[in-house]
Design an enzyme around this catalytic site. Structure first.
Site, PDB file in Angstrom:
ATOM      1  N   GLU A 321       0.869  -1.175   0.000  1.00 34.47           N
ATOM      2  CA  GLU A 321       0.000   0.000   0.000  1.00 34.47           C
ATOM      3  C   GLU A 321       0.908   1.228   0.000  1.00 34.47           C
ATOM      4  OE1 GLU A 321      -3.339  -0.174   0.031  1.00 34.47           O
ATOM      5  OE2 GLU A 321      -3.641  -2.313   0.467  1.00 34.47           O
ATOM      6  N   GLU A 703      21.162 -32.161 -52.441  1.00 32.28           N
ATOM      7  CA  GLU A 703      21.141 -33.568 -52.845  1.00 32.28           C
ATOM      8  C   GLU A 703      21.996 -34.340 -51.836  1.00 32.28           C
ATOM      9  OE1 GLU A 703      19.461 -34.707 -55.475  1.00 32.28           O
ATOM     10  OE2 GLU A 703      18.875 -32.803 -56.434  1.00 32.28           O
TER      11      GLU A 703
END
Length: 1319
Positions: A321, A703
């Site tokens: 607070e 490849e």
């Protein structure tokens, strides 16, 4: 803090896999910004945005703008996101502040601050914004802050209740003005699940709480602070008790002493709080020992957030607070910030007390999330996070810590020492060098086997792996993709997207198996292997093991160089099936090809590789050339492609030698194991070239071996040869330059901005969030960023030998004001509600906004075709069930007296509301194409059902007037039959007239009277007031724009084409430009075509709408089949829903405003001329709205009796139309000349005329006298004389002088008279 490494192996026969707990404090190295980054990122000071403004509170709009600005200014230590929305649709913003904020990495505990939970407790909101700025601006300068941000993951939510704040009032200290609760009047700090009582709260009433709960559970925070107001104290759990005694009952947790310590840390650094005497005016005698208090002892709070954090998350939270006054005057802000600054920072540092560590699987090091961590003597457990990491806050002392996980033997580390004021580090015994876990299962996976494999890994490693499908093969097999990343389901701005694709040729299988091995490798090594962890945290990796699953199923193991299974099940080679730059591909586009093209348009891929078999080489673009010859076909980024190709080949020793397949192809040689595609052999229609030419993605073809389908026993060898290369190639995505293109005004990213590199003719574009990646080889480059409506920016950047250079561009908008005035700051005068709405439209237009809307509004639907009677009943049902937002009108009747219905959907459907944009959605102009009718009926139901349920849909309906004409040819629809894809039965109305050839505005063009259906729609169009119209038809898959009539210049073509593009780009297939329809034009760029190029004709509805209704209209063809089976409607709805929603968003863009005179009176009927051509007219209230393509536009306003006004506006593709006010002055010009000049000239002319008249009158009088003295009238009779008297009395002296009298030669009498006068 204690640090240990303990590994324990258990010999129990059934439990051979155990745990080890690694407790080690790790301080990561702080990587400083490079010089180039500092120069580029921090060069702009953003002077127009004031952050530390202690003189006022920031409302929601201001706070949003400020947070976005700071996130964009400090993108490498901050990230802004929303965890959800409030009741009224405001975003719940969270700023994440840490080094590398876009990545989750182990070793950084998460902590958070939440403010403004009660909307009228406002100090928390402000100090948290100040804290964000403080941390960001001091990083790299203040060692304490730098260390905190480097070692801690901080989340700050300034406002959990933005709706309440907007209702609160400054100076209200006690909360009398309201605002504490949310917009449903619910106290958010009484709405969390409670340990003692059931909290009866509906989730729809507290979306803020629902969002925060989800956030808490997902993030597993360690420490948290909840900031309030009303007094000055730090409160700690528990907040309530079983007895719920209102005050005085101490409800302690098992970590009570720890909570006291945390609360004291905050309180003792706060000059008021530490006194324990806040001296609040309403409770002047209230005291708190040392400034702290147990929550329940103070007063009982059931359903509080701090207790929920402790009991359900891993998180310890206290409530602070901060001030006696809940909403103090702004003059108090600087003082409150000074009071709380040190407390806020000191509290964050407490996240590093206690112990932390990891729970891993003992045999392979795999992280174990959700394992339980227990501390002996403290009955409060927590669980590990996704890296297996945990953080347990503890006070100094000696502890025994255990780890427990389901299916594993528990393990305990005894005697862990936690020391106050420092870190106790016990060095673990030397460990063997880390070895990553290699795949163990090598076999060929057929489709079902592969599917199970992918589902298993997606489920088992759900925190980093997500499985999705991009479509289906010709035989309906899913085209699966596994994405692996620390946040696999979302694109994180700044994180590049990478992909691997394999098995494009079904009989080339090595790539398929390697990618499955790669998935296994990444998942098992994440969190334990540094390289894998770094790649997964910084890259979003998409892996498609098989693009041709159909071909694979017929291929045969052992195939060396065959063709069985190479093509898809339709016998087409997928790597010859993509659109080509040099050759027209005539073969029909295959479903696999379409799915991949759509996929590539949907993600901002940066780098890719396509894995093949049959040789051993990396092949890079281009794959063909203009002449079809085998020769080097160089692309603009040839150097980049060589670099990335070599990065792969160099990690594969056999490939790098350059002599592949010596037994099969003895003469083949590839230097360094790489080759230009066309220099090897021509491949028209290849995927890698299409990637490069149509997206931002650079792709090569790899490849992998000479044998296409090797035996399974050889697969481990392929993994050994390629796994390092596969990883190294992913690293290449982090080369070159990357960054953001940002709007300098509000700090938001600019999508579709263009990044050009001087001397490299290949621009790339920014993603939806404004982020970009540009692969480049090391060197210095001249980069230019440009975007429509912005001034371009040029920057020099140097790409390092390793890594990426960060280059942000901040663009200023092109603004021009009348009379050469400086542009005004729109934020200074703009209505806050308008700013919020602009943010709303922007969020829907950028990123995943629309997609998220679609996902959040999925509803159950039952699709079928409705004939006229059922359609009418359906529309009436909507008005009966949703009377507040619907209104049904009859526009007229068809030839056979069926009603032409128009349904209006709006929050005020029976009021004109001319200030809102109005969209028209039309279906069924051809009765044999009823898909549009059904889509519009479903769209109407979708909108109504989601109203007041989905805040986005609710907002769109509240801000838009939507008019739906589901079927304007009901007679034709009654004749048409389902499953007739090409039949013309029902296309025309009962008179045999194609209604789309019956719209003529000029009587001279019309041979016969308009059909009743046409007349009904024409009358609606001629009412004007519509901003946009969309017509749905069938028979193709594209969007067309006016004109349909041949050889007709299109004045506003850029805008019309843009609107069609918006629809097509939000359709999953249309934007690919391949209709896939027989007898249709293929390869339509972006799926958009000028209507006349498809099929020209006169009298179309959209031509009439543009020419006579002054409303742009596009026609959307939803599919090849005119009347497909009803079972396809669900798919068609799914394909068009997002696009239809995009039209509701798009109608709010362009330019809008109001025309009035100086007195403020609106001018109705004023003409607004756009770019010297297209015209719209102001409606009641002087309002106008016109859609325009993004860019700069000239506007002229013309009204009778007023001076013409000109203005230049900038239109954005993602922003709502800004409202402009055009004020007319009275037109002081006469015949194009100034009024004053004309009046003066007229006065002078009148004066001259009067003088002339006087002179003439004098002359007449003189002559009259002269006649008496000597003049005589010739040939004058009595009647003539009487006429003279009559004319004289009428004032016609001029006539008399000119026609009646003649001056004869002097008579003798005249001579005598003259001589007498001389005497």
């Amino acid at each position: 803090m204690a640090t240990y490494l303990l590994e324990h192996r258990h010999t129990a026969p059934k439990l051979c896999v155990l745990l080890f707990v690694f407790l080690l404090f790790v301080v990561g190295p702080i990587t400083a910004l490079s010089v180039g980054e500092a120069r580029l990122v921090r060069s702009n000071t953003f002077a127009e945005v004031e952050v530390e403004d202690y003189t006022k509170y920031y409302n929601y709009v201001e706070m949003t703008r400020l947070l976005k600005f700071m996130a964009m200014k400090y993108p490498y230590i901050s990230n802004l996101s929303s965890i959800g929305q409030s009741v009224q649709g405001r975003e719940l913003w969270v700023m994440r502040i840490t080094k590398d904020p876009n990545a989750d990495v182990p070793g950084k505990p998460k902590c958070k601050y939440v403010g403004n939970m009660h909307g009228d407790e406002t100090i928390s909101r402000q100090v948290l914004v100040y804290l964000v700025n403080y941390l960001l601006t001091r990083y790299g300068e203040d060692p304490r802050i730098t260390e905190l941000l480097t070692s801690t993951d901080i989340y700050i939510m300034p406002s959990m209740n933005p709706d309440g704040f907007e209702r609160s009032r400054e100076g209200d200290c006690s909360g009398d003005a309201g605002g504490r609760s949310n917009a449903k009047n619910m106290d958010l700090n009484r709405s969390f699940p409670d340990q003692f009582d059931k909290i009866n709260v509906q989730q729809d009433d507290v979306p803020e709480v629902t969002a925060v709960i989800k956030w808490i559970l997902e993030k597993k925070f360690v420490l948290s602070g909840n900031l309030h107001g009303g007094t000055v104290v730090a409160s700690y759990p528990f907040d309530d008790s079983a007895s719920h005694k209102m005050q005085g009952y101490y409800s302690s947790s098992v970590d009570d002493n720890l909570f006291k310590h945390l609360a004291l840390t905050y309180a003792k650094n706060h000059p008021v709080m530490r006194t324990g005497k806040p001296k609040c005016p309403d409770t002047p005698d209230e005291t708190f020992e040392d400034g702290i208090v147990n929550g329940a002892k103070w007063y009982d709070v059931p359903g509080g957030m701090q207790d929920y954090n402790y009991l359900n998350g891993n998180c310890l939270e206290i409530t602070m607070e901060l001030s006696c006054c809940k909403f103090p005057l702004a003059s108090e802000l600087k003082k409150e910030w000074d009071y709380n600054r040190e407390s806020l920072i000191a509290y964050l540092e407490q996240v590093h007390i206690g112990v932390r560590g990891y729970v891993n699987e003992a045999t392979n090091g795999t992280a174990l999330p959700d394992a339980s961590i227990m501390v002996a003597g403290i009955n409060h457990n927590l669980t590990t996070a996704k890296f297996g990491d945990f953080y347990r806050l503890l006070l100094p002392g000696t502890y025994n810590i255990s780890a427990i996980a389901t299916g594993y033997m528990p393990m305990t580390v005894v005697g862990v020492q936690v020391v106050e004021g420092g870190i106790t580090e016990a060095r673990p015994p030397a460990q063997p060098e880390h070895q990553p876990i290699q795949p163990q299962d090598f076999r060929h996976h057929h489709y079902n086997d592969m599917e199970l494999f992918l589902r298993m890994y997606s489920n088992r490693f759900h925190s980093i792996a997500h499985l999705y499908s991009i479509g289906k093969s010709a035989e309906d097999r899913e085209l699966y993709v596994m994405v692996i990343s620390d946040n696999p389901t979302v694109h994180e701005p700044g994180e590049p997207e990478f992909k691997y694709i394999a098995n494009m040729h079904g009989n080339e299988v090595v790539g398929r198996e390697l990618l499955l091995n790669l998935i296994e490798y990444l998942c098992h090594n994440y969190g334990s292997d540094p390289e894998v962890t770094q790649l997964v945290n910084t890259t979003r990796i998409h892996i498609m093991p098989s693009m041709n699953p159909d071909g694979y199923e017929i291929a045969r193991e052992g195939d060396v160089r065959g063709y069985t299974g190479r093509n898809n099940s339709n016998n087409f080679d997928l790597n010859r099936n993509f659109p080509d730059q040099f050759t027209t591909i005539t073969e029909p586009r295959q479903p696999e090809t379409i799915a991949v093209m759509n996929w590539l348009k949907s993600y901002p891929f940066v780098l890719s590789a396509n894995l093949h078999g049959g040789s051993l080489v990396v092949n890079y673009p281009y794959d063909d050339d203009k002449r079809g010859r085998t020769e080097y076909s160089k692309c603009p980024d040839d150097k980049v492609f060589k670099q990335v190709a070599r990065s792969y080949s160099q990690e594969n020793a056999l490939m790098h030698k350059g002599h592949p397949c010596e037994d099969l192809y003895p003469s083949a040689f590839f230097e360094d194991g790489i080759t230009n595609g066309a220099n090897w052999y021509n491949v028209p229609g290849g995927m890698q070239d299409w990637n490069y030419l149509n997206t931002n993605c650079f792709e090569v073809t790899i490849e992998l071996g000479c044998v296409k389908y090797p035996k399974a026993q050889h697969l481990p060898l392929y993994w050994d040869q390629n796994h390092r290369a596969l990883l190294q190639y992913i690293h290449q995505v982090h080369r070159g330059v990357k960054g953001m293109v940002i709007d300098i005004k509000d700090g938001t990213g600019i999508p579709n901005a263009t990044i050009m590199v001087e001397e490299i003719d290949h621009p790339i574009t920014t993603n939806l969030a404004g982020d970009y990646w540009r692969l480049l080889v090391p060197g210095t480059y001249h980069l230019t960023a440009s975007a429509r409506g912005y001034n371009s920016v040029k920057i020099y950047a140097t790409v390092p030998e390793e890594g990426v250079e960060l280059v942000d561009f901040r663009l200023t908008r092109v603004h021009s004001e009348p009379n050469g005035q400086a542009p005004k700051d729109p934020g200074a005068t703009q209505d806050p509600a308008e700013v919020v709405f602009q943010s709303f439209i922007k969020d829907l237009s950028l990123g995943q906004g629309l997609e998220q809307l679609v996902q959040s509004t999925i509803t159950e639907s039952s699709f079928r075709y409705r004939r006229y009677k059922e359609l009418s009943e359906f529309l009436r049902g909507l008005t009966l069930n949703f009377p507040k937002i619907t209104s049904l009108h009859s526009l007229g009747q068809s030839v056979e007296y069926r009603t032409i219905w128009a349904l209006e959907i709006s929050n005020k459907p029976d009021e004109p509301e001319t200030a809102k944009p109005k969209i028209r959605l039309v279906g069924g102009i051809h009765g044999n194409a009823p898909v549009g009718t059904e889509l519009l009926l479903e769209f109407a139901a979708f909108l109504c059902i989601n109203y007041d349920k989905n805040p986005t849909i609710t907002r769109l309906i509240n801000e838009t007037r939507i008019v739906i004409l589901p079927s304007i040819n009901p007679d034709g629809r009654e004749l048409a039959r389902e499953k007739q894809c090409t039949s013309t039965v029902g296309m025309t109305n009962t008179h045999g007239k194609d209604l789309d050839t019956d719209f003529f505005g000029n009587a001279s063009q019309r041979v016969v009277e308009a059909q009743p259906e046409t007349r009904a729609v024409m009358d609606l169009i001629l009412e004007r007031g519509f901003t946009l119209s969309v017509a749905l038809d069938g028979g193709s898959l594209l969007a067309t724009y006016p004109y349909d009539k041949p050889v007709q210049p299109v004045e506003n073509e850029e805008t019309l084409k843009y609107l069609a593009n918006v629809y097509a780009s939000n359709h999953p297939k249309m934007h690919l430009g391949d209709t896939g329809c027989p007898s249709n034009v293929d390869n339509i760029p972006d799926g958009v075509l000028r209507a006349a190029e498809r099929q020209s004709h006169m009298g179309s509805m959209k031509d009439f709408s543009v020419d006579f209704g002054h409303c742009p209209e596009i026609t959307v063809y939803t599919g090849c089949c005119l009347f497909p089976p009803a079972k396809q409607l669900a798919t068609l709805w799914a394909e068009n829903r997002k696009a239809l929603l995009s039209m509701l968003v798009e109608v709010h863009k362009g330019v809008r405003g109001m025309v009035k005179d100086k007195s403020g009176k609106p001018i109705v009927g004023a003409m607004i001329v756009l770019n010297g051509g297209v015209r719209v007219f102001t409606a009641e209230g002087g309002y106008f709205h016109a859609l325009l393509a993004p860019g700069n536009h000239n506007i002229e306003a013309v009204a009778d009796g007023y001076q013409q006004q000109r203005q230049e506006v900038v239109v954005s593709s993602y922003e709502a139309a800004s409202s402009i006010i055009i004020e007319f002055d009275m037109d002081n010009r006469i015949f194009g000349l100034p009024r004053e000049f004309v009046v003066a000239t007229a006065a002078a002319s009148m004066t001259a005329l009067v003088v002339t008249a006087c002179i003439i009158w004098c002359v007449c009088s003189a002559k009259s006298n002269q006649q008496k003295d000597g003049f005589h009238r010739l040939r004058q009779h009595r009647d003539d004389y009487e006429d003279e008297i009559r004319l004289t009395s009428m004032g016609s002296k001029k006539s008399l002088l000119s026609n009646e009298f003649q001056d004869e030669s002097e008579s003798d009498e005249d001579t005598l008279y003259a001589n007498a006068n001389k005497l």
